[in-house]
Enzyme design. Structure first.
Site, PDB file in Angstrom:
ATOM      1  N   ALA A  58     -11.668  17.605  40.303  1.00  0.00           N
ATOM      2  CA  ALA A  58     -12.579  17.185  41.368  1.00  0.00           C
ATOM      3  C   ALA A  58     -13.209  15.862  40.955  1.00  0.00           C
ATOM      4  O   ALA A  58     -13.734  15.739  39.847  1.00  0.00           O
ATOM      5  CB  ALA A  58     -13.650  18.242  41.604  1.00  0.00           C
ATOM      6  N   VAL A  84     -13.301  17.288  35.666  1.00  0.00           N
ATOM      7  CA  VAL A  84     -13.977  16.178  36.333  1.00  0.00           C
ATOM      8  C   VAL A  84     -13.085  14.940  36.327  1.00  0.00           C
ATOM      9  O   VAL A  84     -12.683  14.459  35.266  1.00  0.00           O
ATOM     10  CB  VAL A  84     -15.317  15.850  35.649  1.00  0.00           C
ATOM     11  CG1 VAL A  84     -16.011  14.695  36.373  1.00  0.00           C
ATOM     12  CG2 VAL A  84     -16.222  17.079  35.611  1.00  0.00           C
ATOM     13  N   LYS A  85     -12.777  14.441  37.529  1.00  0.00           N
ATOM     14  CA  LYS A  85     -11.997  13.202  37.640  1.00  0.00           C
ATOM     15  C   LYS A  85     -12.950  12.021  37.650  1.00  0.00           C
ATOM     16  O   LYS A  85     -13.940  12.011  38.389  1.00  0.00           O
ATOM     17  CB  LYS A  85     -11.165  13.190  38.932  1.00  0.00           C
ATOM     18  CG  LYS A  85      -9.896  13.996  38.868  1.00  0.00           C
ATOM     19  CD  LYS A  85      -9.115  13.900  40.169  1.00  0.00           C
ATOM     20  CE  LYS A  85      -8.366  12.589  40.292  1.00  0.00           C
ATOM     21  NZ  LYS A  85      -7.518  12.551  41.510  1.00  0.00           N
ATOM     22  N   ILE A  86     -12.637  11.035  36.834  1.00  0.00           N
ATOM     23  CA  ILE A  86     -13.505   9.864  36.728  1.00  0.00           C
ATOM     24  C   ILE A  86     -12.630   8.625  36.553  1.00  0.00           C
ATOM     25  O   ILE A  86     -11.604   8.677  35.859  1.00  0.00           O
ATOM     26  CB  ILE A  86     -14.495  10.050  35.559  1.00  0.00           C
ATOM     27  CG1 ILE A  86     -15.646   9.054  35.631  1.00  0.00           C
ATOM     28  CG2 ILE A  86     -13.793   9.971  34.210  1.00  0.00           C
ATOM     29  CD1 ILE A  86     -16.838   9.457  34.773  1.00  0.00           C
TER      30      ILE A  86
END
Length: 216
Positions: A58, A84-86
């Protein structure tokens, strides 16, 4: 090699899971907007519940570093299997380095160079997502980037997993497997195309026609 679905469509995920070959999902703001979803947290939690043993990425939506850090902490609490996509930026690297030490898993996305992938691994990213299709669109060789990243990770023993992203067609999946990418994240349409071949279809039609001919 593992196959992830690149979608925020719950029905597509359910259909993909029935095939028994999908072990993760990647989402992003564009995919969520495409589905007309306003409650990002709710849909990500639904997806995580469908794949309790899978990895579900996400993506943060903030640009301000302080807000990015806040969102990363919050998303990490949504489900035990959320990733966590960053983006592959200096701010992203700082957050990966800080929170990965606290057990937060990151998928460094929008990766377009070996150096970005190298720094992501050094910072502690669990996954890195080179965008194959977008590089091809810009006149570069997306699969060569995958190959180079895999080679460097292997050389130095990095545990960061490579997700071949921005997959446009089944050949991309074949090439990703050949280069040693551990994961390919694909649209549902491409997943279904991977199982299709005209000789399979014609073979089935021939078998059925032959069988019906002896039943008369």
């Amino acid at each position: 090699m593992r196959i992830f679905l690149d979608t925020a469509n719950i029905e597509e995920i359910k259909k993909g899971l029935k095939l028994g070959v999908v072990s993760g999902v990647t989402t992003n703001p564009t995919l969520v907007a495409k589905e007309g979803i306003s409650d990002y947290k709710s849909v990500v939690q639904q997806i995580c519940a469908l794949l309790p043993e899978g990895d579900v990425s996400a993506e943060i939506t903030a640009e301000d570093p302080a807000e990015m850090l806040k969102q990363a902490r919050e998303i990490a609490k949504w489900a035990p299997n959320v990733v966590v996509k960053i983006p592959a930026t200096a701010e992203g690297l700082e957050i990966i380095s800080k929170l990965s030490k606290e057990g937060v898993r990151f998928n460094m996305t929008l990766c377009f160079s070996v150096n970005q992938a190298l720094l992501g691994a050094l910072a502690g990213a669990a996954f890195v997502s080179p965008f194959v299709g977008r590089l091809d669109d810009a006149g570069h060789d997306g699969m060569m980037l995958i190959n180079d990243i895999v080679s460097i990770y292997k050389e130095y023993g990095f545990e960061t997993q490579v997700i071949a992203a921005s997959i446009r067609h089944p050949l991309h999946c074949t090439q990703a497997a050949q280069t040693g990418a551990g994961i390919a994240t694909v649209p549902y349409k491409v997943l279904m195309q991977m199982m299709q071949h005209p000789l399979t279809d014609s073979g089935i039609a021939r078998f059925m026609a032959d069988w019906k001919s002896v039943q008369k």
